[in-house]
Design an enzyme around this catalytic site. Structure first.
Site, PDB file in Angstrom:
ATOM      1  N   GLN A   1      -4.070  -5.867  -4.910  1.00 17.59           N
ATOM      2  CA  GLN A   1      -4.414  -7.278  -5.111  1.00 17.59           C
ATOM      3  C   GLN A   1      -5.781  -7.397  -5.797  1.00 17.59           C
ATOM      4  O   GLN A   1      -6.470  -6.406  -6.044  1.00 17.59           O
ATOM      5  CB  GLN A   1      -4.303  -8.081  -3.795  1.00 17.59           C
ATOM      6  CG  GLN A   1      -4.893  -7.412  -2.553  1.00 17.59           C
ATOM      7  CD  GLN A   1      -6.276  -7.850  -2.223  1.00 17.59           C
ATOM      8  OE1 GLN A   1      -7.116  -7.953  -3.113  1.00 17.59           O
ATOM      9  NE2 GLN A   1      -6.547  -8.077  -0.943  1.00 17.59           N
TER      10      GLN A   1
ATOM     11  N   SER B   1      -8.896  -8.015  -5.294  1.00 17.41           N
ATOM     12  CA  SER B   1     -10.227  -7.495  -4.950  1.00 17.41           C
ATOM     13  C   SER B   1     -10.292  -5.974  -4.972  1.00 17.41           C
ATOM     14  O   SER B   1     -11.362  -5.407  -4.759  1.00 17.41           O
ATOM     15  CB  SER B   1     -10.628  -8.001  -3.567  1.00 17.41           C
ATOM     16  OG  SER B   1      -9.831  -7.385  -2.582  1.00 17.41           O
ATOM     17  N   LYS B   2      -9.177  -5.298  -5.215  1.00 18.34           N
ATOM     18  CA  LYS B   2      -9.162  -3.840  -5.070  1.00 18.34           C
ATOM     19  C   LYS B   2      -9.596  -3.109  -6.339  1.00 18.34           C
ATOM     20  O   LYS B   2      -9.666  -3.681  -7.414  1.00 18.34           O
ATOM     21  CB  LYS B   2      -7.768  -3.373  -4.630  1.00 18.34           C
ATOM     22  CG  LYS B   2      -7.322  -3.995  -3.328  1.00 18.34           C
ATOM     23  CD  LYS B   2      -8.334  -3.760  -2.203  1.00 18.34           C
ATOM     24  CE  LYS B   2      -7.834  -4.330  -0.889  1.00 18.34           C
ATOM     25  NZ  LYS B   2      -8.866  -4.614   0.067  1.00 18.34           N
ATOM     26  N   GLU B   3      -9.839  -1.788  -6.154  1.00 22.46           N
ATOM     27  CA  GLU B   3     -10.335  -0.978  -7.281  1.00 22.46           C
ATOM     28  C   GLU B   3      -9.384  -1.029  -8.464  1.00 22.46           C
ATOM     29  O   GLU B   3      -9.800  -0.986  -9.621  1.00 22.46           O
ATOM     30  CB  GLU B   3     -10.523   0.485  -6.860  1.00 22.46           C
ATOM     31  CG  GLU B   3     -11.634   0.722  -5.858  1.00 22.46           C
ATOM     32  CD  GLU B   3     -11.122   0.775  -4.432  1.00 22.46           C
ATOM     33  OE1 GLU B   3     -10.075   0.144  -4.135  1.00 22.46           O
ATOM     34  OE2 GLU B   3     -11.761   1.436  -3.596  1.00 22.46           O
TER      35      GLU B   3
END
Ligand SMILES: Cc1ncc(COP(=O)(O)O)c(C=O)c1O
Length: 236
Positions: A228, A230-232
């Site tokens: 999603q 906000s992930k790396e």
């Protein structure tokens, strides 16, 4: 610096921060062991320009946007070739046998535990320092989360504290590679093998993190990821 416990750090840090807001510029008010510059919000000089903070997610218009359009125009807005292609490529990237997509990280954890037969009456050893979904996934399968505290130097589950929590009901260990740093998988796997426990890795915050060239999420029986915003690696 003196070897402080995580609990000491949190207690003194939060008290110190509360004090910082009202009175002083000492991070650990009362102990005077560490001083910090005055925060920008209290008139100190800012260390970064928030207006220059990078936008996230990042994508490459030339290559990514045609793929989104192609997917939209295919009229197949569910599992289709593109999803299978992603599963194969992600498994190859990790060096794992296979990959199955689910709707989100919580579901990936629920499904992984479920497929490994974690049920009511079972206990799962887990770190208390994680996103709530890790614990929800255990509870959703009817099992009991049993907390094993973290190593204050890494904030990862402390393998030295695992064995004391093992009971005849213990079925699995669920380490979380929190904040991108892999947990000590060598020690965790040694304990799991010794006690014949399953291991599910919550790698939702550790895409492509690795230990000696082996990727986080590929040490245990299953590894779970989420892509999603906000992930790396953000895919949506
Ligand atoms: C450590 C960890 N586990 C699980 C999840 C759950 O992922 P999702 O929000 O996609 O359900 C997250 C997501 O933020 C996470 O950070």
């Amino acid at each position: 610096m003196e070897n402080k416990s995580r609990r000491w750090f949190i207690r003194h840090g939060s008290l110190g921060l509360a004090a910082t807001a009202v009175a002083s510029n000492s991070l650990f008010a009362g102990s005077a062991s560490i001083t910090a510059p005055t925060p920008a919000v209290l008139g100190g000089s800012p260390v970064t320009d928030v207006h220059k903070w990078i936008k996230w997610p990042i994508w490459i218009p030339e290559t990514d946007e045609p793929l989104v359009l192609q997917s939209l125009r295919s009229g197949v807005w569910s599992r289709a070739k593109l999803v299978e292609q992603f599963e194969k490529e992600w498994a190859n990237t990790l060096g794992s046998k296979r990959c199955l997509t689910t709707v989100n990280g919580t579901t990936a954890l629920i499904v992984a535990l479920n497929q490994l037969n974690i049920r009511g009456g079972d206990e799962v050893l887990v770190t208390p320092y994680t996103f709530i979904a890790t614990i929800q996934a255990i509870l959703t399968n009817g099992a009991m989360p049993v907390f094993v505290d973290v190593d204050p130097h890494t904030y990862q589950i402390d393998p030295k504290k695992l064995e004391a929590k093992i009971t005849p009901q213990t079925k699995a260990i669920l380490p979380v590679h929190i904040l991108g740093l892999p947990a000590d998988m060598k020690s965790i796997m040694a304990i799991a093998n010794k006690h014949k426990l399953l291991v599910v890795e919550d790698a939702c915050q550790a895409h492509l993190a690795e230990i000696n060239g082996k990727k986080a999420g590929t040490f245990g029986n299953a590894g779970c990821f989420i892509f999603q915003n906000s992930k790396e690696i953000a895919i949506g």
